[in-house]
Design a protein around this motif. Structure first.
Motif, PDB file in Angstrom:
ATOM      1  N   ILE A   1     -26.141 -26.365  -4.368  1.00 18.88           N
ATOM      2  CA  ILE A   1     -26.646 -27.168  -3.251  1.00 18.88           C
ATOM      3  C   ILE A   1     -26.776 -26.316  -1.995  1.00 18.88           C
ATOM      4  N   GLY A   2     -25.835 -25.421  -1.772  1.00 21.24           N
ATOM      5  CA  GLY A   2     -25.933 -24.536  -0.614  1.00 21.24           C
ATOM      6  C   GLY A   2     -27.154 -23.653  -0.682  1.00 21.24           C
ATOM      7  N   ASN A   3     -27.444 -23.098  -1.844  1.00 20.57           N
ATOM      8  CA  ASN A   3     -28.600 -22.215  -1.996  1.00 20.57           C
ATOM      9  C   ASN A   3     -29.921 -22.979  -1.920  1.00 20.57           C
ATOM     10  N   GLU A   4     -29.957 -24.157  -2.516  1.00 19.41           N
ATOM     11  CA  GLU A   4     -31.206 -24.908  -2.605  1.00 19.41           C
ATOM     12  C   GLU A   4     -31.506 -25.718  -1.349  1.00 19.41           C
ATOM     13  N   ALA A   5     -30.485 -26.308  -0.738  1.00 17.86           N
ATOM     14  CA  ALA A   5     -30.720 -27.239   0.368  1.00 17.86           C
ATOM     15  C   ALA A   5     -30.045 -26.829   1.670  1.00 17.86           C
ATOM     16  N   GLY A   6     -29.237 -25.770   1.647  1.00 11.95           N
ATOM     17  CA  GLY A   6     -28.563 -25.339   2.865  1.00 11.95           C
ATOM     18  C   GLY A   6     -27.353 -26.177   3.225  1.00 11.95           C
ATOM     19  N   ILE A   7     -27.056 -27.193   2.436  1.00 16.25           N
ATOM     20  CA  ILE A   7     -25.933 -28.091   2.730  1.00 16.25           C
ATOM     21  C   ILE A   7     -24.652 -27.466   2.193  1.00 16.25           C
ATOM     22  N   ARG A   8     -23.669 -27.331   3.073  1.00 21.67           N
ATOM     23  CA  ARG A   8     -22.409 -26.713   2.689  1.00 21.67           C
ATOM     24  C   ARG A   8     -21.411 -27.784   2.262  1.00 21.67           C
ATOM     25  N   LEU A   9     -20.837 -27.602   1.093  1.00 25.09           N
ATOM     26  CA  LEU A   9     -19.872 -28.553   0.538  1.00 25.09           C
ATOM     27  C   LEU A   9     -18.526 -27.857   0.397  1.00 25.09           C
ATOM     28  N   PRO A  10     -17.643 -28.002   1.371  1.00 25.77           N
ATOM     29  CA  PRO A  10     -16.317 -27.387   1.265  1.00 25.77           C
ATOM     30  C   PRO A  10     -15.492 -28.070   0.183  1.00 25.77           C
ATOM     31  N   PRO A  11     -14.416 -27.437  -0.252  1.00 30.41           N
ATOM     32  CA  PRO A  11     -13.576 -28.026  -1.313  1.00 30.41           C
ATOM     33  C   PRO A  11     -13.113 -29.448  -1.011  1.00 30.41           C
ATOM     34  N   ALA A  12     -12.943 -29.774   0.261  1.00 30.62           N
ATOM     35  CA  ALA A  12     -12.490 -31.120   0.622  1.00 30.62           C
ATOM     36  C   ALA A  12     -13.491 -32.197   0.229  1.00 30.62           C
ATOM     37  N   LYS A  13     -14.723 -31.815  -0.071  1.00 25.18           N
ATOM     38  CA  LYS A  13     -15.761 -32.787  -0.445  1.00 25.18           C
ATOM     39  C   LYS A  13     -15.801 -33.048  -1.954  1.00 25.18           C
ATOM     40  N   ARG A  14     -14.909 -32.427  -2.708  1.00 25.23           N
ATOM     41  CA  ARG A  14     -14.982 -32.539  -4.169  1.00 25.23           C
ATOM     42  C   ARG A  14     -14.867 -33.988  -4.634  1.00 25.23           C
ATOM     43  N   LEU A  15     -13.908 -34.725  -4.128  1.00 23.19           N
ATOM     44  CA  LEU A  15     -13.726 -36.108  -4.570  1.00 23.19           C
ATOM     45  C   LEU A  15     -14.895 -36.984  -4.142  1.00 23.19           C
ATOM     46  N   MET A  16     -15.474 -36.699  -2.980  1.00 23.47           N
ATOM     47  CA  MET A  16     -16.651 -37.441  -2.536  1.00 23.47           C
ATOM     48  C   MET A  16     -17.820 -37.227  -3.500  1.00 23.47           C
ATOM     49  N   VAL A  17     -18.071 -35.960  -3.860  1.00 26.86           N
ATOM     50  CA  VAL A  17     -19.147 -35.651  -4.795  1.00 26.86           C
ATOM     51  C   VAL A  17     -18.868 -36.288  -6.150  1.00 26.86           C
ATOM     52  N   GLU A  18     -17.629 -36.203  -6.593  1.00 30.51           N
ATOM     53  CA  GLU A  18     -17.249 -36.794  -7.874  1.00 30.51           C
ATOM     54  C   GLU A  18     -17.536 -38.295  -7.887  1.00 30.51           C
ATOM     55  N   GLY A  19     -17.139 -38.989  -6.825  1.00 34.97           N
ATOM     56  CA  GLY A  19     -17.365 -40.422  -6.759  1.00 34.97           C
ATOM     57  C   GLY A  19     -18.842 -40.786  -6.806  1.00 34.97           C
ATOM     58  N   ARG A  20     -19.666 -40.008  -6.121  1.00 43.97           N
ATOM     59  CA  ARG A  20     -21.097 -40.298  -6.100  1.00 43.97           C
ATOM     60  C   ARG A  20     -21.776 -39.958  -7.424  1.00 43.97           C
ATOM     61  N   LEU A  21     -21.209 -39.001  -8.155  1.00 43.64           N
ATOM     62  CA  LEU A  21     -21.818 -38.590  -9.417  1.00 43.64           C
ATOM     63  C   LEU A  21     -21.525 -39.555 -10.566  1.00 43.64           C
ATOM     64  N   ARG A  22     -20.509 -40.388 -10.418  1.00 45.28           N
ATOM     65  CA  ARG A  22     -20.141 -41.266 -11.539  1.00 45.28           C
ATOM     66  C   ARG A  22     -21.313 -42.159 -11.960  1.00 45.28           C
ATOM     67  N   ARG A  23     -22.045 -42.694 -10.996  1.00 44.66           N
ATOM     68  CA  ARG A  23     -23.195 -43.535 -11.336  1.00 44.66           C
ATOM     69  C   ARG A  23     -24.260 -42.721 -12.053  1.00 44.66           C
ATOM     70  N   ARG A  24     -24.428 -41.469 -11.647  1.00 45.38           N
ATOM     71  CA  ARG A  24     -25.421 -40.618 -12.298  1.00 45.38           C
ATOM     72  C   ARG A  24     -25.036 -40.339 -13.748  1.00 45.38           C
ATOM     73  N   LEU A  25     -23.750 -40.143 -14.000  1.00 43.98           N
ATOM     74  CA  LEU A  25     -23.301 -39.939 -15.371  1.00 43.98           C
ATOM     75  C   LEU A  25     -23.624 -41.158 -16.228  1.00 43.98           C
ATOM     76  N   ARG A  26     -23.418 -42.332 -15.675  1.00 40.75           N
ATOM     77  CA  ARG A  26     -23.730 -43.549 -16.439  1.00 40.75           C
ATOM     78  C   ARG A  26     -25.221 -43.641 -16.728  1.00 40.75           C
ATOM     79  N   ALA A  27     -26.052 -43.272 -15.741  1.00 44.36           N
ATOM     80  CA  ALA A  27     -27.503 -43.335 -15.945  1.00 44.36           C
ATOM     81  C   ALA A  27     -27.948 -42.385 -17.053  1.00 44.36           C
ATOM     82  N   LEU A  28     -27.278 -41.248 -17.168  1.00 45.36           N
ATOM     83  CA  LEU A  28     -27.625 -40.261 -18.191  1.00 45.36           C
ATOM     84  C   LEU A  28     -26.879 -40.508 -19.501  1.00 45.36           C
TER      85      LEU A  28
END
Length: 292
Positions: free
Chosen positions: A30-57
């Protein structure tokens, strides 16, 4: 070691979790593609948002998702969805209202004065991180009021964002009633339509005459070139640079300033007012800069 760490994470609460190693891969991507920096503290946030994507796939674990993305050639197809998931889209109507007051009182009058020789000039405004469109439609309301008051100009508004989800919402221009509370009552009466049958959460929609003046397009601010006009009068890039590192901030601002006409204005968020000295702008108000 990685397997042991994953097992320990599962034992903590009985749920599958995104491993630190896989999060690091996603953050780098994401940092390389979009410039958005995701520090380690954002891991649980990303995980929570990805759960719906896992279900869709129809995937059963984060490990299988990352296997699909990084090892089974799923990246090209999945990248837009992944960017949608991790993008934070905070927006409001009339956010930082002093900017819109300055637009009405100073920026637009001075821009029109500089084009006094033109008949019915076209003012171009660009919301460069438009999210769901609240900022773009706020600009449209302000400018439409000025036109109705005899402003003698036309205007067009461009909204761009990297997230296809929020762009679709901007095109639709439907918002929950609680989101349009900051819109003055006089503007609500002129520029909003209410659903005939109010539900538990009533929605409102921007009127067609404003929607016709606002266009939305996908844009990655990390792209080397932006395929848009270079005579823009006002560009808003507010509360976005905080997600970029210093080097990427400078690149984005330089590219955007290159799309302003001389005398045009760049508006940043109030926490983003220090943009460096090598850029050909002068500060005219808090977080407001004019191309020289």
């Amino acid at each position: 070691m990685a397997l042991a760490m994953r097992a320990l994470q599962i034992e903590d609460d009985g749920e599958d979790h995104l491993s630190h190693a896989d999060f690091a891969k996603i953050a780098t991507l994401i940092g390389n593609e979009a410039g958005i920096r995701l520090p380690p503290a954002k891991r649980l946030m990303v995980e929570g948002r990805l759960r719906r994507r896992l279900r869709a796939l129809q995937l059963t674990s984060f490990d299988s998702y990352c296997d699909y993305v990084f090892r089974k050639d799923g990246l090209k197809q999945e990248l837009p969805y992944l960017i949608n998931v991790v993008t934070t889209n905070k927006t409001d109507f009339f956010r930082e209202p002093e900017h819109f007051e300055l637009m009405r009182a100073k920026m637009v009058p001075e821009l029109l004065q500089g084009r006094a020789g033109e008949r019915n000039p076209l003012l171009k405004v660009w919301s460069a991180a438009s999210s769901t469109g609240a900022e773009a439609y706020t600009c449209a309301m302000v400018l439409a009021d000025m036109v109705k008051e005899g402003g003698g100009f036309r205007f067009s508004i461009l909204g761009t964002d990297i997230s296809t989800d929020v762009l679709a919402q901007g095109v639709r221009a439907v918002y929950p009633a609680d989101q349009i509370v900051p819109v003055p009552q006089s503007m609500q009466a002129k520029y909003l339509m209410w659903a005939r049958k109010a539900g538990v959460r009533p929605d409102t929609r921007i009127v067609p005459e404003l929607r016709r003046l606002v266009q939305f397009h996908r844009l990655n601010l990390m792209d080397e070139k932006y395929p848009f006009d270079r005579d823009v009068d006002i560009i808003l890039l507010r509360n976005v640079l905080i997600y970029f590192d210093k080097a990427d901030q400078a690149k984005v601002i330089n590219r955007l300033v290159g799309h302003l006409r001389p005398g045009g204005y760049l508006l940043l968020g109030h926490s983003e007012s220090m943009i460096g000295t090598s850029i050909p702008v002068r500060q005219v108000a808090p977080a407001v800069f004019q191309r020289v």
